[in-house]
Design an enzyme around this catalytic site. Structure first.
Site, mmCIF file in Angstrom:
data_model
loop_
_atom_site.group_PDB
_atom_site.id
_atom_site.type_symbol
_atom_site.label_atom_id
_atom_site.label_comp_id
_atom_site.label_asym_id
_atom_site.label_seq_id
_atom_site.Cartn_x
_atom_site.Cartn_y
_atom_site.Cartn_z
ATOM 1 N N TYR A 1 0.851 -1.202 0.000
ATOM 2 C CA TYR A 1 0.000 0.000 0.000
ATOM 3 C C TYR A 1 0.883 1.249 0.000
ATOM 4 O O TYR A 1 0.649 2.186 -0.778
ATOM 5 C CB TYR A 1 -0.953 0.008 1.207
ATOM 6 C CG TYR A 1 -1.791 1.273 1.271
ATOM 7 C CD1 TYR A 1 -2.759 1.532 0.304
ATOM 8 C CD2 TYR A 1 -1.590 2.228 2.274
ATOM 9 C CE1 TYR A 1 -3.506 2.703 0.334
ATOM 10 C CE2 TYR A 1 -2.337 3.397 2.314
ATOM 11 C CZ TYR A 1 -3.297 3.633 1.338
ATOM 12 O OH TYR A 1 -4.024 4.792 1.355
ATOM 13 N N LYS B 1 1.208 4.375 -2.798
ATOM 14 C CA LYS B 1 1.022 5.801 -2.501
ATOM 15 C C LYS B 1 2.312 6.593 -2.750
ATOM 16 O O LYS B 1 2.259 7.788 -3.048
ATOM 17 C CB LYS B 1 0.496 5.978 -1.074
ATOM 18 C CG LYS B 1 -0.955 5.479 -0.935
ATOM 19 C CD LYS B 1 -1.906 6.220 -1.904
ATOM 20 C CE LYS B 1 -3.348 5.784 -1.779
ATOM 21 N NZ LYS B 1 -4.281 6.571 -2.589
HETATM 22 P P1 NDP Z 1 -13.464 4.573 1.223
HETATM 23 O O1 NDP Z 1 -13.277 3.095 1.257
HETATM 24 O O2 NDP Z 1 -14.420 5.199 2.166
HETATM 25 O O3 NDP Z 1 -13.811 5.036 -0.263
HETATM 26 C C1 NDP Z 1 -13.138 4.507 -1.368
HETATM 27 C C2 NDP Z 1 -13.901 4.842 -2.636
HETATM 28 O O4 NDP Z 1 -13.199 4.265 -3.749
HETATM 29 C C3 NDP Z 1 -15.295 4.273 -2.645
HETATM 30 O O5 NDP Z 1 -16.176 5.205 -3.211
HETATM 31 C C4 NDP Z 1 -15.166 3.048 -3.566
HETATM 32 O O6 NDP Z 1 -16.416 2.835 -4.204
HETATM 33 C C5 NDP Z 1 -14.120 3.547 -4.547
HETATM 34 N N1 NDP Z 1 -13.464 2.460 -5.271
HETATM 35 C C6 NDP Z 1 -12.774 1.416 -4.758
HETATM 36 N N2 NDP Z 1 -12.352 0.613 -5.737
HETATM 37 C C7 NDP Z 1 -12.778 1.158 -6.911
HETATM 38 C C8 NDP Z 1 -12.653 0.780 -8.272
HETATM 39 N N3 NDP Z 1 -11.979 -0.305 -8.639
HETATM 40 N N4 NDP Z 1 -13.226 1.571 -9.206
HETATM 41 C C9 NDP Z 1 -13.907 2.678 -8.845
HETATM 42 N N5 NDP Z 1 -14.045 3.095 -7.580
HETATM 43 C C10 NDP Z 1 -13.493 2.333 -6.611
HETATM 44 O O7 NDP Z 1 -11.989 5.144 1.460
HETATM 45 P P2 NDP Z 1 -11.448 6.659 1.534
HETATM 46 O O8 NDP Z 1 -12.471 7.630 1.182
HETATM 47 O O9 NDP Z 1 -10.741 6.791 2.814
HETATM 48 O O10 NDP Z 1 -10.336 6.565 0.391
HETATM 49 C C11 NDP Z 1 -10.258 7.459 -0.698
HETATM 50 C C12 NDP Z 1 -8.809 7.659 -1.065
HETATM 51 O O11 NDP Z 1 -8.132 8.264 0.021
HETATM 52 C C13 NDP Z 1 -8.046 6.360 -1.363
HETATM 53 O O12 NDP Z 1 -7.197 6.589 -2.460
HETATM 54 C C14 NDP Z 1 -7.225 6.134 -0.095
HETATM 55 O O13 NDP Z 1 -6.060 5.398 -0.338
HETATM 56 C C15 NDP Z 1 -6.928 7.565 0.287
HETATM 57 N N6 NDP Z 1 -6.555 7.799 1.677
HETATM 58 C C16 NDP Z 1 -7.390 7.436 2.709
HETATM 59 C C17 NDP Z 1 -7.012 7.677 4.010
HETATM 60 C C18 NDP Z 1 -7.830 7.257 5.184
HETATM 61 O O14 NDP Z 1 -7.280 7.184 6.316
HETATM 62 N N7 NDP Z 1 -9.113 6.974 5.026
HETATM 63 C C19 NDP Z 1 -5.764 8.380 4.317
HETATM 64 C C20 NDP Z 1 -4.965 8.687 3.174
HETATM 65 C C21 NDP Z 1 -5.362 8.440 1.912
HETATM 66 P P3 NDP Z 1 -16.988 1.439 -4.684
HETATM 67 O O15 NDP Z 1 -16.606 0.420 -3.652
HETATM 68 O O16 NDP Z 1 -18.458 1.715 -4.764
HETATM 69 O O17 NDP Z 1 -16.365 1.195 -6.017
HETATM 70 C C1 8X3 Z 2 -4.342 5.868 4.707
HETATM 71 C C2 8X3 Z 2 -3.639 6.275 5.957
HETATM 72 O O1 8X3 Z 2 -1.907 5.533 7.684
HETATM 73 O O2 8X3 Z 2 -3.598 3.917 7.033
HETATM 74 O O3 8X3 Z 2 -3.583 6.055 3.572
HETATM 75 O O4 8X3 Z 2 -1.835 4.495 5.520
HETATM 76 S S1 8X3 Z 2 -2.697 4.980 6.556
#
Ligand code: NDP
Ligand code: 8X3
Length: 256
Positions: free
Chosen positions: A156, A160
């Site tokens: 992961y 990133k």
């Molecule tokens: P969620 O799991 O809440 O949301 C993820 C979204 O991505 C959902 O809408 C999901 O929709 C969509 N998704 C997943 N796989 C696919 C696919 N193959 N095609 C299209 N859509 C897809 O997670 P977050 O909102 O937290 O994550 C959003 C971004 O932020 C990610 O890139 C994550 O790595 C990043 N991030 C998150 C952090 C955290 O702590 N939450 C911190 C740092 C970065 P569906 O399943 O309906 O397709």
């Molecule tokens: C999501 C935050 O710390 O779980 O990217 O990697 S962490």
């Protein structure tokens, strides 16, 4: 309203950060193109946003891992949504938290295909149109995991780190155009992220956010709005944001 008559495309808009961005960008007057795989959730987000903010919303099931699907979808967008002003590459995930030599190969494939290839596919299809119109804005959602490798984060964190690198690559290649790029790297944000990481284990996921105040999807969406509404000559290349209680991936001030 700072984004009236703009069109913002958001991947992963059915939940979490992407869904928060959909609401915040609509609040600023932007029309929306929303993608994810769960159409029932997309539909309720789209309908709610249309009725609350009166903007136009196009939504569709789209799996960002499939280049042909991505290309066809963008090529066939209805005319009124076909000029994308803002692209938010948000869809992404972590799957598993284990030593790399124990990890599930399918988890690796899905993370790499979504976080790396999905972001590339959307960008490869949308950005040429931005270059041709000589305007546009790309937000790539990276992570603290792109700055720091933490125990069991291996692949992961690798994906990133890639997002951070490709954001810089985009900035370099787009230099001389009016297309801007901002890489947003959040720390812990309370969304469905951990539930997905732990393959549906809600209790384990809940534990990640206990004992301190994590970021919310809306915090990231507000930052995205700030980046998207700077004057034309200002490009914010990168924003790294954590909860106040988080110093590093592993130093979190948990009061428990
Ligand atoms: P969620 O799991 O809440 O949301 C993820 C979204 O991505 C959902 O809408 C999901 O929709 C969509 N998704 C997943 N796989 C696919 C696919 N193959 N095609 C299209 N859509 C897809 O997670 P977050 O909102 O937290 O994550 C959003 C971004 O932020 C990610 O890139 C994550 O790595 C990043 N991030 C998150 C952090 C955290 O702590 N939450 C911190 C740092 C970065 P569906 O399943 O309906 O397709
Ligand atoms: C999501 C935050 O710390 O779980 O990217 O990697 S962490």
């Amino acid at each position: 309203m700072k984004l009236q008559n703009k069109t913002t495309l958001i991947t992963g808009a059915s939940a979490g950060i992407g869904k928060s961005c959909a609401y915040k960008f609509a609040e600023e007057g932007s029309n929306l193109v929303l993608f994810a795989r769960r159409t029932d959730m997309l539909e309720s987000v789209a309908k709610d946003i249309e009725s609350k903010y009166g903007v136009k919303v196009f939504y569709s099931k789209l799996d960002v891992r499939n280049f042909d699907e991505v290309k066809t979808m963008i090529d066939l967008l209805p005319e009124e949504f076909s000029t994308i002003d803002i692209l938010i590459n948000n869809a992404g995930k972590a799957l598993g938290l284990s030593k790399f030599y124990d990890a599930d190969l399918e988890d690796w494939e899905e993370m790499i295909d979504t976080n790396i290839k999905g972001l590339l596919y959307l960008s490869r299809v949308v950005v040429p149109k931005m270059v041709a119109q000589n305007s546009g804005f790309i937000i790539n959602i990276g992570s603290l995991a792109g700055h720091e490798v933490y125990p069991n984060g291996n692949v992961y964190c690798g994906t990133k780190s890639f997002v951070r690198a490709i954001s810089k690559g985009m900035i370099i290649d787009l230099n001389g155009t009016n297309v801007k790029v901002t890489n947003i790297d959040p720390g812990l944000v309370e969304t469905e992220f951990s539930e997905v990481r732990f393959h549906g284990d809600k209790e384990k996921a809940k534990g990640i956010y206990l004992g301190y105040t994590p970021l919310k999807g809306d915090d990231i969406a507000e930052i995205a709005i700030f980046a998207a509404t700077r004057p034309a000559h200002v490009q914010i290349q990168e924003i790294f944001v954590t909860p106040t209680d988080q110093a590093t991936a592993t130093i979190v001030n948990k009061k428990m």
